[in-house]
Design a protein around this motif. Structure first.
Motif, PDB file in Angstrom:
ATOM      1  N   ASP A  16       0.813  -1.210   0.000  1.00 59.44           N
ATOM      2  CA  ASP A  16       0.000   0.000   0.000  1.00 59.44           C
ATOM      3  C   ASP A  16       0.849   1.263   0.000  1.00 59.44           C
ATOM      4  O   ASP A  16       0.462   2.274  -0.594  1.00 59.44           O
ATOM      5  CB  ASP A  16      -0.925   0.020   1.230  1.00 59.44           C
ATOM      6  N   HIS A  17       2.009   1.222   0.643  1.00 58.25           N
ATOM      7  CA  HIS A  17       2.826   2.425   0.732  1.00 58.25           C
ATOM      8  C   HIS A  17       3.715   2.617  -0.498  1.00 58.25           C
ATOM      9  O   HIS A  17       4.334   3.674  -0.656  1.00 58.25           O
ATOM     10  CB  HIS A  17       3.699   2.403   1.996  1.00 58.25           C
ATOM     11  N   ALA A  18       3.775   1.616  -1.380  1.00 59.73           N
ATOM     12  CA  ALA A  18       4.590   1.741  -2.592  1.00 59.73           C
ATOM     13  C   ALA A  18       3.935   0.980  -3.744  1.00 59.73           C
ATOM     14  O   ALA A  18       4.497   0.030  -4.278  1.00 59.73           O
ATOM     15  CB  ALA A  18       5.995   1.226  -2.334  1.00 59.73           C
ATOM     16  N   PRO A  19       2.729   1.384  -4.135  1.00 58.82           N
ATOM     17  CA  PRO A  19       2.010   0.647  -5.174  1.00 58.82           C
ATOM     18  C   PRO A  19       2.599   0.878  -6.562  1.00 58.82           C
ATOM     19  O   PRO A  19       3.268   1.900  -6.810  1.00 58.82           O
ATOM     20  CB  PRO A  19       0.596   1.229  -5.085  1.00 58.82           C
ATOM     21  N   VAL A  20       2.351  -0.051  -7.447  1.00 59.18           N
ATOM     22  CA  VAL A  20       2.699   0.082  -8.863  1.00 59.18           C
ATOM     23  C   VAL A  20       1.430  -0.168  -9.669  1.00 59.18           C
ATOM     24  O   VAL A  20       0.790  -1.210  -9.520  1.00 59.18           O
ATOM     25  CB  VAL A  20       3.796  -0.913  -9.290  1.00 59.18           C
ATOM     26  N   PHE A  21       1.049   0.803 -10.478  1.00 57.26           N
ATOM     27  CA  PHE A  21      -0.160   0.707 -11.280  1.00 57.26           C
ATOM     28  C   PHE A  21       0.216   0.497 -12.747  1.00 57.26           C
ATOM     29  O   PHE A  21       1.164   1.108 -13.248  1.00 57.26           O
ATOM     30  CB  PHE A  21      -0.992   1.986 -11.150  1.00 57.26           C
ATOM     31  N   VAL A  22      -0.532  -0.374 -13.412  1.00 58.86           N
ATOM     32  CA  VAL A  22      -0.393  -0.558 -14.852  1.00 58.86           C
ATOM     33  C   VAL A  22      -1.686  -0.067 -15.496  1.00 58.86           C
ATOM     34  O   VAL A  22      -2.765  -0.578 -15.202  1.00 58.86           O
ATOM     35  CB  VAL A  22      -0.148  -2.027 -15.227  1.00 58.86           C
ATOM     36  N   ILE A  23      -1.574   0.949 -16.320  1.00 56.45           N
ATOM     37  CA  ILE A  23      -2.726   1.557 -16.979  1.00 56.45           C
ATOM     38  C   ILE A  23      -2.653   1.286 -18.483  1.00 56.45           C
ATOM     39  O   ILE A  23      -1.588   1.429 -19.096  1.00 56.45           O
ATOM     40  CB  ILE A  23      -2.769   3.075 -16.738  1.00 56.45           C
ATOM     41  N   ALA A  24      -3.776   0.893 -19.057  1.00 57.13           N
ATOM     42  CA  ALA A  24      -3.880   0.698 -20.501  1.00 57.13           C
ATOM     43  C   ALA A  24      -4.735   1.815 -21.087  1.00 57.13           C
ATOM     44  O   ALA A  24      -5.805   2.131 -20.562  1.00 57.13           O
ATOM     45  CB  ALA A  24      -4.504  -0.659 -20.818  1.00 57.13           C
ATOM     46  N   VAL A  25      -4.251   2.434 -22.152  1.00 58.32           N
ATOM     47  CA  VAL A  25      -5.027   3.452 -22.846  1.00 58.32           C
ATOM     48  C   VAL A  25      -5.446   2.890 -24.202  1.00 58.32           C
ATOM     49  O   VAL A  25      -4.643   2.283 -24.913  1.00 58.32           O
ATOM     50  CB  VAL A  25      -4.232   4.768 -23.020  1.00 58.32           C
ATOM     51  N   THR A  26      -6.720   3.063 -24.517  1.00 62.82           N
ATOM     52  CA  THR A  26      -7.248   2.542 -25.770  1.00 62.82           C
ATOM     53  C   THR A  26      -8.025   3.620 -26.515  1.00 62.82           C
ATOM     54  O   THR A  26      -8.666   4.481 -25.916  1.00 62.82           O
ATOM     55  CB  THR A  26      -8.193   1.344 -25.524  1.00 62.82           C
ATOM     56  N   ILE A  27      -7.916   3.556 -27.839  1.00 61.59           N
ATOM     57  CA  ILE A  27      -8.737   4.337 -28.760  1.00 61.59           C
ATOM     58  C   ILE A  27      -9.213   3.353 -29.813  1.00 61.59           C
ATOM     59  O   ILE A  27      -8.382   2.635 -30.393  1.00 61.59           O
ATOM     60  CB  ILE A  27      -7.939   5.482 -29.414  1.00 61.59           C
ATOM     61  N   PRO A  28     -10.517   3.247 -30.067  1.00 60.50           N
ATOM     62  CA  PRO A  28     -11.013   2.301 -31.061  1.00 60.50           C
ATOM     63  C   PRO A  28     -10.275   2.434 -32.383  1.00 60.50           C
ATOM     64  O   PRO A  28     -10.059   3.544 -32.888  1.00 60.50           O
ATOM     65  CB  PRO A  28     -12.490   2.683 -31.197  1.00 60.50           C
TER      66      PRO A  28
END
Length: 238
Positions: free
Chosen positions: A193-205
């Motif tokens: 919780d004090h050092a999270p790593v997020f993976v985000i995906a961005v999409t455009i059709p």
């Protein structure tokens, strides 16, 4: 570390930021990560920097907005907003924290320290804002205003980053082509919780999705947008 050594260290930081605290406990709190509280039954979550970061973020925005209006009297609202966004973004705040050498004074739990917390841009950006908040509580608005002006004035006059952040650039790129606005989705989350790593995906059709990692959702979104733009060869919307 002895009390004398701690006092000496903080005096060094005070000299770097240009403010001597009447109540040095405010500075200590501004430098204390939540991971440093875990082993202590006497400390509360409010003893870490998070509330000061919240306050400092608002003070920073107000001071920068005022400075922009003074230095760019002919600029329209859109340009002022873009300049503001660049100056208050976490990456810029992290640069300021590095110039102060603030990472050397952070109080971290063992795990966060071993994970390189003192060099993490997301954490350093938070600490810049928490120090601003601490100065505001200690010396009032004039002291915080002076601190921000000293630290940010050169970047205000000579921006080192594009006036449009990657998410804004991608949004405008898609809009100019009549495409659906970019959609950002959380693909994965890991770490404590004090050092999270997020993976985000961005999409455009019509285009393959692009992913990126970051220490916050916002940072990962910006990185994903940057990666998308780089893949499409977009460097300048003009």
């Amino acid at each position: 570390m002895s009390t004398k050594a701690v006092a000496g260290d903080l005096a060094d930081l005070e000299a770097r930021i240009g403010h001597v605290f009447a109540d040095r406990s405010q500075l200590v709190r501004a430098l204390t990560h939540i991971s440093a509280l875990a082993p202590s039954p006497t400390l509360r979550r409010t003893d870490c920097y998070q509330r000061l970061e919240f306050l400092g973020d608002r003070v920073l925005g107000l001071v920068i907005a005022s400075l922009l209006c003074a230095h760019f009297p002919e600029a329209e609202e859109g340009e002022l907003s873009r300049r503001l966004a660049v100056l208050v973004r976490k990456e810029t705040c992290a640069d300021i924290a590095r110039e102060w050498g603030a990472g050397d004074f952070l109080r971290l739990g063992d795990g966060e320290a071993q994970n390189g917390g003192k060099k993490k841009s997301a954490l350093l950006g938070d600490i810049c804002e928490s120090i601003i908040g601490a100065v505001y509580l200690d010396g009032g608005f004039p002291a915080a205003q002076a601190l921000v002006e000293r630290a940010f004035i050169e970047k205000l006059r000579n921006p080192t980053r594009p006036l449009r952040d990657p998410k804004t650039m991608l949004q405008e790129w898609a809009q100019a082509r009549g495409l659906t606005p970019p959609l950002y989705k959380l693909a994965a989350r890991s770490g404590p919780d004090h050092a999270p790593v997020f993976v985000i995906a961005v999409t455009i059709p019509g285009f393959d999705p692009v992913e990126a990692r970051g220490g916050s959702k916002r940072a990962a979104e910006q990185a994903a947008a940057q990666n998308f733009l780089a893949r499409e060869g977009v460097t300048d919307l003009t």
